[in-house]
Scaffold this motif. Structure first.
Motif, PDB file in Angstrom:
ATOM      1  N   GLU A   1       7.952   2.152  11.990  1.00  0.00           N
ATOM      2  CA  GLU A   1       9.274   1.682  11.558  1.00  0.00           C
ATOM      3  C   GLU A   1       9.196   0.991  10.199  1.00  0.00           C
ATOM      4  N   VAL A   2       8.129   0.239   9.975  1.00  0.00           N
ATOM      5  CA  VAL A   2       7.944  -0.414   8.675  1.00  0.00           C
ATOM      6  C   VAL A   2       7.800   0.660   7.586  1.00  0.00           C
ATOM      7  N   THR A   3       7.010   1.677   7.864  1.00  0.00           N
ATOM      8  CA  THR A   3       6.827   2.792   6.922  1.00  0.00           C
ATOM      9  C   THR A   3       8.154   3.463   6.622  1.00  0.00           C
ATOM     10  N   LYS A   4       8.933   3.709   7.653  1.00  0.00           N
ATOM     11  CA  LYS A   4      10.247   4.339   7.483  1.00  0.00           C
ATOM     12  C   LYS A   4      11.156   3.483   6.600  1.00  0.00           C
ATOM     13  N   PHE A   5      11.187   2.182   6.835  1.00  0.00           N
ATOM     14  CA  PHE A   5      12.005   1.255   6.049  1.00  0.00           C
ATOM     15  C   PHE A   5      11.588   1.282   4.570  1.00  0.00           C
ATOM     16  N   VAL A   6      10.287   1.184   4.318  1.00  0.00           N
ATOM     17  CA  VAL A   6       9.791   1.160   2.936  1.00  0.00           C
ATOM     18  C   VAL A   6      10.068   2.489   2.242  1.00  0.00           C
ATOM     19  N   ASN A   7       9.861   3.591   2.939  1.00  0.00           N
ATOM     20  CA  ASN A   7      10.133   4.900   2.347  1.00  0.00           C
ATOM     21  C   ASN A   7      11.620   5.084   2.052  1.00  0.00           C
ATOM     22  N   GLU A   8      12.470   4.604   2.944  1.00  0.00           N
ATOM     23  CA  GLU A   8      13.916   4.691   2.716  1.00  0.00           C
ATOM     24  C   GLU A   8      14.306   3.855   1.492  1.00  0.00           C
ATOM     25  N   PHE A   9      13.749   2.647   1.392  1.00  0.00           N
ATOM     26  CA  PHE A   9      14.019   1.797   0.235  1.00  0.00           C
ATOM     27  C   PHE A   9      13.524   2.470  -1.045  1.00  0.00           C
TER      28      PHE A   9
ATOM     29  N   ALA B   1       0.828  -1.209   0.000  1.00  0.00           N
ATOM     30  CA  ALA B   1       0.000   0.000   0.000  1.00  0.00           C
ATOM     31  C   ALA B   1       0.867   1.267   0.000  1.00  0.00           C
ATOM     32  N   ILE B   2       1.930   1.269   0.771  1.00  0.00           N
ATOM     33  CA  ILE B   2       2.832   2.432   0.817  1.00  0.00           C
ATOM     34  C   ILE B   2       3.450   2.677  -0.555  1.00  0.00           C
ATOM     35  N   LEU B   3       3.963   1.616  -1.167  1.00  0.00           N
ATOM     36  CA  LEU B   3       4.608   1.749  -2.475  1.00  0.00           C
ATOM     37  C   LEU B   3       3.597   2.129  -3.565  1.00  0.00           C
ATOM     38  N   HIS B   4       2.413   1.550  -3.489  1.00  0.00           N
ATOM     39  CA  HIS B   4       1.359   1.883  -4.455  1.00  0.00           C
ATOM     40  C   HIS B   4       0.978   3.360  -4.326  1.00  0.00           C
ATOM     41  N   ASN B   5       0.836   3.838  -3.092  1.00  0.00           N
ATOM     42  CA  ASN B   5       0.498   5.248  -2.852  1.00  0.00           C
ATOM     43  C   ASN B   5       1.602   6.191  -3.322  1.00  0.00           C
ATOM     44  N   ALA B   6       2.834   5.678  -3.398  1.00  0.00           N
ATOM     45  CA  ALA B   6       3.967   6.482  -3.882  1.00  0.00           C
ATOM     46  C   ALA B   6       4.058   6.447  -5.414  1.00  0.00           C
TER      47      ALA B   6
END
Length: 179
Positions: free
Chosen positions: A163-171, A23-28
């Motif tokens: 923390e999961v959000t931070k990891f995915v955003n950093e990646f 969902a985070i990556l899709h929203n990005a």
């Protein structure tokens, strides 16, 4: 960018984390494919980046994840990739537990030959209501020893979603800068 997320899970927490990442990556604005490694899995061909996650049980990662990585390691090592390890030990405040889970991850990556761009230790969940009697008893004893939850009539989620959000955003930022 086309991103592939693969995961291996026992009680479903790694699946839940993988879908949260999706969902985070899709929203990005990324095009994301997600798959369980115990089912039909796509190859890494055609994807710009790959995220792979697995839970740890009995000091080992899911065999389906290990098999996938070994099969595709040459391509994985040529593209941006990341590994997320899911365990209750990641939620522990004990340094010995933290070191042990990192040791398991390091050994796993050495065994498979995979060199991901990033790794993360993600806290899992105690799924008492899904365990059989014996596993529930063992998990209760482990949790009690560490001062954790022992009411087996309910489940406990320890995943730190921030923390999961931070990891995915950093990646996501790292792979965006490489393209």
């Amino acid at each position: 960018m086309k991103i592939l997320i693969l995961y291996g899970t026992t009680e479903g927490q790694t699946r839940k984390i993988a879908h949260f990442m999706e969902a985070i990556l899709h929203n990005a604005g990324h095009q994301v494919t997600i798959a369980d490694t115990t089912a039909e899995t796509p190859s890494t061909n055609g994807y710009y980046a790959v995220l792979i996650g697995s839970s740890i049980h009995m000091h080992k990662y899911q065999s389906s994840v290990k098999h996938y990585i070994k099969k595709h390691v040459a391509h994985l090592n040529q593209m941006p990739s990341a590994f997320f390890s899911v365990s209750l030990a990641a939620a522990s405040g004990l340094e010995d537990e933290q070191r042990e889970v990192q040791k398991i991850t390091t050994h796993f990556l050495e065994q498979t030959g995979w060199k991901p761009l990033m790794t993360s230790q993600v806290a899992g969940a105690l799924k008492y209501t899904e365990y059989d009697y014996f596993k529930r008893l063992i998990m209760k004893l482990i949790s009690k020893k560490e001062g954790g939850a022992t009411d087996t009539s309910q489940d406990y989620e320890y995943t730190d979603w921030d923390e999961v959000t931070k990891f995915v955003n950093e990646f996501s930022n790292k792979i965006s800068n490489k393209s």
